[in-house]
Design a protein around this motif. Structure first.
Motif, PDB file in Angstrom:
ATOM      1  N   UNK A   1       0.655  -1.252   0.090  1.00 44.39           N
ATOM      2  CA  UNK A   1      -0.016   0.051   0.160  1.00 44.39           C
ATOM      3  C   UNK A   1       0.808   1.331  -0.040  1.00 44.39           C
ATOM      4  N   UNK A   2       0.725   2.171  -0.955  1.00 46.77           N
ATOM      5  CA  UNK A   2       1.293   3.422  -0.922  1.00 46.77           C
ATOM      6  C   UNK A   2       0.582   4.597  -0.112  1.00 46.77           C
ATOM      7  N   UNK A   3       1.185   5.359   0.650  1.00 47.98           N
ATOM      8  CA  UNK A   3       0.379   6.491   1.272  1.00 47.98           C
ATOM      9  C   UNK A   3       0.282   7.492   0.215  1.00 47.98           C
ATOM     10  N   UNK A   4      -0.820   8.015   0.304  1.00 47.11           N
ATOM     11  CA  UNK A   4      -1.193   8.967  -0.761  1.00 47.11           C
ATOM     12  C   UNK A   4      -0.571  10.257  -0.331  1.00 47.11           C
ATOM     13  N   UNK A   5      -0.210  11.246  -1.322  1.00 44.19           N
ATOM     14  CA  UNK A   5       0.506  12.501  -0.946  1.00 44.19           C
ATOM     15  C   UNK A   5      -0.483  13.651  -1.151  1.00 44.19           C
TER      16      UNK A   5
END
Length: 229
Positions: free
Chosen positions: A88-92
């Motif tokens: 999972x990528x933490x959104x910016x």
């Protein structure tokens, strides 16, 4: 020989059995979700970074399954995106997105606050003093995740007086998104949290006094200049 009569089971007393394993799993998932949300607010889960379910599970001392389930909830909330076979990528976030959130929150909450200021008796506002005090205590401790929780609880308590569950739910979601830090942003200072918390007490004073211009000004300024809260 007649069968023994069975006493009827009342609807009020009968509760369907819930498997303990299911309750436990739901509890673990909820705890992991709370921990992940706190890590997002605190910046421990950094925007742009990719995290795997097994690695986070090891960190929290649980299996990867409740972590993945919690992350899927965060994906629905717009905090992360799912990357198949990676994690999972933490959104910016962006300053523009944060400003848009503040604008939408003001559009929702300012009219409600003004209506409540006209109709809610002072004694009801006085009952919210502990909620405002909780934000001040978390701010004084410099505990950003605790402050984020207390801040949402205060706003939720105020808005719940409108009797509109959908409003409370939508406002809570917007509020939570506004608390996620921007990439590269410095950590929120304790002084900023203390100033933000002081606005809650000032708002209660204005609501008790039914000072509508001050209520509107405080709510708008709180959204526009708050410490991410």
């Amino acid at each position: 020989m007649h069968e023994a009569a069975h006493a009827p089971v009342s609807k009020e007393s009968w509760v369907p059995a819930v498997p303990a394993q299911k309750v436990l799993r739901h509890s673990v998932r909820g705890q992991v979700l709370d921990a992940l949300r706190a890590a997002l607010v605190d910046g421990e889960l950094a925007p742009g970074q990719i995290y795997s379910g097994p690695a986070l599970g090891e960190r929290f001392g649980v299996s990867a399954t409740p972590v993945r389930e919690a992350m899927q909830q965060l994906a629905l909330e717009g905090a992360v995106e799912c990357l198949p076979n990676r994690g999972f990528r933490v959104l910016s976030g962006t300053p523009r997105a944060l400003a848009e959130l503040a604008e939408v929150r003001a559009l929702l909450e300012v009219p409600v606050m003004l209506r409540l200021a006209r109709t809610v008796p002072p004694a009801t506002w006085e009952a919210l003093r502990p909620a405002a005090l909780a934000t001040a205590e978390a701010a004084a401790a410099g505990d950003l995740p605790a402050y984020a929780d207390a801040d949402r609880a205060f706003h939720r308590a105020v808005l719940s007086l409108a009797g509109n569950a959908q409003l409370v739910r939508i406002a809570e979601e917007l509020h939570r998104r506004a608390q996620w830090p921007l990439p590269g942003a410095p950590r929120v200072r304790r002084a900023d949290l203390v100033a933000d918390a002081a606005e809650h007490s000032a708002l209660l004073e204005a609501l008790v006094a039914q000072d509508l211009p001050v209520v509107e000004s405080l709510v708008r300024e709180h959204f526009a200049g708050s410490a991410g809260c």
